[in-house]
Design a protein around this motif. Structure first.
Motif: not given
Lengths: 446, 446
Positions: A7-11, B191-193
């Motif tokens: 998953x993308x970290x922002x989730x 990790x980025x976001x």
């Protein structure tokens, strides 16, 4: 590789904030394609089955929490609110194999906000990729005009998983087979393939190679004839097939040169040798454009093998897909900035015979004679009904594609179908835009 | 998904014939890229580590034999000769991260013919895909001219495995981070976001959203400012950051509109608010061309996030790669037909300071001051030395890329480096071609 940390970290950062704020009311996200690539007149829905598998097994474990914490340089205790999060929502989706158009939701997820958010990246990845490749493969089937098409893409897809999905996409739109053994045996598709140039080169000469191959394979064989001199290779293949009385079901494969000219020359040699039943298979950098050109030229080709360009959807390797929040806690929402405006609210698509689709709000009545495209396929995180079937998906494709306007099915400069928007959805969009614009003006001090 | 059945069927049909004929002498296959895509001046070698993992574990089990038999509609007993086949060969390869050019072998496999054949599809798949993406990512790093680049591609790569490889390719060429949690934590990358538009939309207004996010994340935060009105969003972000005294390490992200103009406007707002340390991150459809244009325009951008176009290598999503038999049982071989002529014999590439590489036969002496690119990395099916390290691969990339001619490093219309061919290789190529042409003429009755 496809666990919840894919998953993308922002989730994760968003879900953590939602958990902290107690924001766990129902959210609806809509997954759709904003605009079609220039060379596509329609899309073929794909990716839903792996999505449902993923959602069924989705659960944030203690190990996942440790990974999230490592990624954020936080103490795992800080991420504790996410532990145990499972997907317990509802999914409404267009079944695989159906034709879809720009702006139409392929899938809508309604779930407590953190759950619906955490699954975004995986859902977008699956649906975008598989719809991309299925839509490309569909054009090959149309271009071949009834001739069998087979998938040879595994060697240059983006990893083995993408190779599997490319084979499956071919199955969805009616390919006759795939070279991919894992995919063929798992999906119940025909496996296809015979020999490489290296095989011929490993023997002292072509004839020795062809005879050895026939010894190992008592059934139908296809000889690759263009390792050295193509016309000589066809003549050798004809001689061996005739000697062994192996014509029916057998073939020759052309992989280089002017395929139309080579096919004509090969056909003449084979016919002169009394082998009219021996088929001509072509391969080598083909996609729908190459196939269409050969069909237009009337080349005597029996089977089209497509590979790299189709398995990577080389002319349009991605779709302008989006997974957008359209409703939170009963409140329709949308995005205003720049050109990327999205329509608010949960939706439905009505397919009308003889007219363009209508994108509507989900609770609008279905117009007379029309059919709703989105079906409820998951409720409370559980599938409704058994897994879908590749043959059933293919049947949907066949029916939908035959109902498309010819211009959308065209290989050169296809004209995409533009769905209509229902008056109720248009009215809601205008109302939400006005509300948000007033808010933005207030923020600016306007 | 990546077991031994992840293969084209023809590897199996050929291997079966080889087994039947007792053709198990040593064969050398050379994996190389024939020609670079128009928009590439060089390639970055990638994919070797997963290849070595695969070869180490390669073994045809009874279950694999059953699948092969099912694919061929044969009795499993017919496929019995393949059972137990493991990879016991030698691999010579260019280490990951090194710059390579058209025609240069990235990898040569020498093994008993059936073994070397059975692994073809997987090796081509891995090396082609990963070299494709690493070569695209390398151009982003060059375009950014020292600014950090981060990978946001997971949502639209060709499956999650391709997403992992895209993140890894970024690490190979020096990306500062990736949004992919699984990749970041497994590869030791940053990790980025931060947040999506949906996050902002889930709150009554932007300021409430930003404050909630900061509550959940006490460290540096980056606010997405273009959900509604971008300038107002920047002002709101500035107000919240100043109120919370959270400037250092924090940032804002722009994801739409004219990024250069928006960045200038945002910089002015942030500076006026006394926040010169707050960074500007941009995203939204960027690849090396977009990044280069923004750098050229002197836009005050601190971090470039690239995604879909890089993770899919959208302008050139595949390479014209080949895995060609170049020697069998001590006999150099090649293919003659059409334009796809290949050079025979086992090879080496010598990299000379200040001059183009020389493609030579593997046993030629290394020219004074030059360095051989292919190293023996596997012998008797076992790795030589420990697995390679991403940091070491990155160091090789940095050194090789700095030695490239500027024209090869260019973003617009790069000029690929053309390696030289050693006199001994040229002589062998001519000799084998003559021998084969004579054979073909004889076949034609010429």
């Amino acid at each position: 590789m496809s666990d919840v940390t894919t998953t993308d970290l922002y989730e994760v950062t968003m879900a953590l904030s939602y958990a902290r704020e107690g924001m766990d009311r129902a959210a609806t996200f809509s997954l759709f394609v904003r605009k079609l690539p220039r060379s596509r007149g329609f899309l073929v829905s794909a990716g839903l089955e792996p999505v449902l598998d993923h959602l069924t097994g989705f659960r944030v474990t203690a190990a996942d929490v440790r990974r999230f914490a490592a990624a954020l340089h936080r103490d795992p205790a800080d991420l504790e609110p996410l532990r145990g999060t499972a997907f317990r929502g509802e999914v409404r989706a267009v079944p695989e194999g159906r034709v879809v158009h720009a702006g139409e939701p392929l899938l809508e997820v309604t779930a407590p906000l953190p759950q619906a958010q955490l699954v975004e990246t995986f859902l977008l990845n699956q649906v975008s990729h598989q719809t991309t490749v299925a839509s490309k493969a569909a054009r090959c089937v149309l271009a071949a005009g009834g001739h069998p098409v087979v998938d040879f893409s595994l060697r240059r897809t983006h990893g083995p998983y993408a190779g599997f999905q490319a084979a499956r996409a071919g199955g969805l739109v009616g390919f006759a087979g795939t070279s991919n053994v894992a995919a063929a045996t798992r999906l119940g598709m025909a496996a296809s393939g015979t020999m490489a140039h290296s095989y011929v080169q490993a023997f002292p000469d072509e004839e020795t190679a062809f005879r050895a191959f026939a010894r190992a394979h008592p059934g139908p064989v296809t000889f690759l004839v263009d390792t050295y001199d193509t016309a000589a290779g066809v003549a050798t293949a004809a001689r061996v097939l005739r000697d062994l009385a192996r014509g029916p079901g057998c073939g020759i494969r052309l992989d280089s040169g002017d395929l139309a000219a080579e096919a004509r020359r090969a056909r003449a040699i084979l016919d002169a040798a009394g082998l009219p039943e021996v088929r001509i298979v072509v391969s080598g950098g083909l996609d729908e454009s190459g196939v269409a050109a050969l069909v237009r030229a009337g080349a005597p080709i029996d089977v089209y093998a497509v590979g790299t360009r189709v398995g990577t959807s080389a002319d349009a390797p991605y779709l302008d897909s989006a997974y957008k929040l359209v409703e939170y806690d009963g409140r329709p929402v949308m995005k205003l900035s720049s050109a990327k405006v999205t329509a608010p609210g949960r939706k439905q698509v009505f397919r009308r015979p003889g007219g363009p689709d209508v994108i509507a709000l989900w609770d609008e009545p279905c117009p007379e004679g029309a059919e709703p495209l989105l079906r409820t396929v998951m409720r409370d995180g559980r599938r409704i009904g058994p897994p879908d079937d590749l043959a059933a998906a293919h049947a949907r494709f066949v029916e939908d594609v035959s109902a498309l306007p010819p211009a959308a099915r065209g290989i050169d400069d296809p004209e995409p179908v533009v769905p209509e928007v229902s008056p109720r959805l248009a009215e809601l969009t205008a109302r939400v835009r006005d509300r948000l614009a007033a808010g933005a003006a207030w923020q600016r001090g306007g």
